[in-house]
Design a protein around this motif. Structure first.
Motif, PDB file in Angstrom:
ATOM      1  N   ARG A 186      -1.789  32.399  21.760  1.00 32.20           N
ATOM      2  CA  ARG A 186      -1.461  32.329  23.180  1.00 32.20           C
ATOM      3  C   ARG A 186      -0.271  31.421  23.449  1.00 32.20           C
ATOM      4  O   ARG A 186       0.230  31.366  24.570  1.00 32.20           O
ATOM      5  CB  ARG A 186      -2.658  31.805  23.987  1.00 32.20           C
ATOM      6  CG  ARG A 186      -3.836  32.757  24.119  1.00 32.20           C
ATOM      7  CD  ARG A 186      -4.947  32.090  24.915  1.00 32.20           C
ATOM      8  NE  ARG A 186      -4.466  31.622  26.208  1.00 32.20           N
ATOM      9  CZ  ARG A 186      -5.005  30.597  26.875  1.00 32.20           C
ATOM     10  NH1 ARG A 186      -5.995  29.913  26.368  1.00 32.20           N
ATOM     11  NH2 ARG A 186      -4.511  30.234  28.053  1.00 32.20           N
ATOM     12  N   SER A 243      -0.170  31.767  27.350  1.00 27.73           N
ATOM     13  CA  SER A 243      -0.385  33.071  27.977  1.00 27.73           C
ATOM     14  C   SER A 243      -1.667  33.033  28.800  1.00 27.73           C
ATOM     15  O   SER A 243      -2.654  32.402  28.413  1.00 27.73           O
ATOM     16  CB  SER A 243      -0.484  34.161  26.913  1.00 27.73           C
ATOM     17  OG  SER A 243       0.732  34.283  26.201  1.00 27.73           O
ATOM     18  N   THR A 293      -4.397  35.295  31.698  1.00 24.71           N
ATOM     19  CA  THR A 293      -4.870  36.582  32.183  1.00 24.71           C
ATOM     20  C   THR A 293      -5.428  36.380  33.585  1.00 24.71           C
ATOM     21  O   THR A 293      -5.486  35.252  34.101  1.00 24.71           O
ATOM     22  CB  THR A 293      -5.971  37.137  31.277  1.00 24.71           C
ATOM     23  OG1 THR A 293      -7.099  36.225  31.313  1.00 24.71           O
ATOM     24  CG2 THR A 293      -5.495  37.276  29.836  1.00 24.71           C
ATOM     25  N   ALA A 294      -5.860  37.453  34.206  1.00 23.14           N
ATOM     26  CA  ALA A 294      -6.440  37.353  35.547  1.00 23.14           C
ATOM     27  C   ALA A 294      -7.653  36.446  35.548  1.00 23.14           C
ATOM     28  O   ALA A 294      -7.889  35.694  36.512  1.00 23.14           O
ATOM     29  CB  ALA A 294      -6.826  38.748  36.047  1.00 23.14           C
ATOM     30  N   SER A 295      -8.437  36.450  34.466  1.00 24.44           N
ATOM     31  CA  SER A 295      -9.631  35.600  34.411  1.00 24.44           C
ATOM     32  C   SER A 295      -9.263  34.128  34.410  1.00 24.44           C
ATOM     33  O   SER A 295      -9.984  33.303  34.985  1.00 24.44           O
ATOM     34  CB  SER A 295     -10.453  35.929  33.157  1.00 24.44           C
ATOM     35  OG  SER A 295      -9.718  35.645  31.980  1.00 24.44           O
ATOM     36  N   HIS A 296      -8.126  33.774  33.793  1.00 25.45           N
ATOM     37  CA  HIS A 296      -7.681  32.374  33.840  1.00 25.45           C
ATOM     38  C   HIS A 296      -7.328  31.968  35.257  1.00 25.45           C
ATOM     39  O   HIS A 296      -7.661  30.873  35.713  1.00 25.45           O
ATOM     40  CB  HIS A 296      -6.469  32.179  32.917  1.00 25.45           C
ATOM     41  CG  HIS A 296      -6.758  32.345  31.459  1.00 25.45           C
ATOM     42  ND1 HIS A 296      -6.203  33.341  30.707  1.00 25.45           N
ATOM     43  CD2 HIS A 296      -7.576  31.654  30.629  1.00 25.45           C
ATOM     44  CE1 HIS A 296      -6.640  33.248  29.458  1.00 25.45           C
ATOM     45  NE2 HIS A 296      -7.480  32.236  29.385  1.00 25.45           N
TER      46      HIS A 296
END
Length: 251
Positions: free
Chosen positions: A216, A242, A244-247
């Protein structure tokens, strides 16, 4: 209010100025998979966003010269008939803003705060007064170059650019470069060494290079120099992660 908006939308639809489409809304409080019909407003209500990375009367001769240099390498034809290795990245002032995701869940739009929120490197109405810049990327060499003209509102030490403003532009350039290479990212670390102050009104180059990628992690280096490369203003190493939407949603 909702009924009034509904009547307005129906009126646009009768005139053929409105379209409907079905879309899943995964990030709201409605049950997962719920289908809603959303309305797309006519385009004339939302004018084409302005690209702030194009020449304007505030640009000095050196800013214009460097822009033309890299722009020519975007347009030139190679032996294989392809365009040059550099690509200019447009820069907008954002039309849609997403408010903070609260612990209770859901993504909210704040009517007052978010309607006024702006990408702050582009929130000065007076061209040339602050951050005047344009970015070019080279996919083959995994490089990014920013041409920056520092306006008078960025003053720190008398007659010179504030160190925080320099850090802002380094984060902007390296973050944009990391996003280009790795998709959505967030800054994890910036290590900046200031070597020489930057005079207000001068034009400098920010050159960002990929160092390595590990999972990442995307490691970037960046140098701020005079346009002829004879003066080194800062050196930076940066780390991006990097996401994602969940982060973003706190997952």
């Amino acid at each position: 209010m909702a009924r009034s908006i509904g009547r307005i939308c129906k009126g646009f639809q009768r005139l053929g100025l409105l379209s409907k489409q079905t879309q899943l809304i995964p990030f709201t409080r409605v049950p997962v998979g719920t289908v809603r019909t959303i309305v797309t407003l006519p385009s004339f209500l939302f004018p084409q966003p302005r690209d702030f990375s194009l020449p304007n009367p505030s640009w000095g001769s050196e800013m214009t010269r460097m822009y033309e240099h890299y722009e020519s390498q975007c347009e030139m034809e190679t032996e294989g008939g392809q365009k040059g290795p550099w690509r200019r990245l447009p820069s907008y002032n954002r039309l849609l803003k997403y408010a903070t995701v609260f612990p209770s869940g859901g993504v909210y739009l704040s009517k007052m705060i978010q309607s006024k929120a702006r990408l702050f490197t582009r929130n000065i109405r007076n061209p040339g007064a602050a951050f005047e810049y344009v970015l070019f990327v080279n996919k083959e060499e995994q490089k990014c170059v920013c041409i920056l003209q520092a306006g008078h509102l960025l003053e720190g030490p008398p007659g010179h650019v504030h160190g925080g403003a320099i850090a802002t532009m380094i984060d902007t350039v390296t973050g944009t470069h990391a996003t280009f290479l790795s998709g959505p990212v967030m800054t994890a670390n910036l290590n900046i060494n200031y070597r020489r102050p930057i005079p207000l009104g001068s034009t400098v180059l920010l050159e960002s290079c990929l160092e390595k990628k590990e999972g990442r992690k995307t490691f970037i280096t960046c140098r701020v120099t005079s346009t002829d490369g004879s003066k080194l203003h800062t050196e930076t190493s940066a780390l991006f992660l990097s996401i994602t939407a969940s982060h973003l949603l706190g997952g």
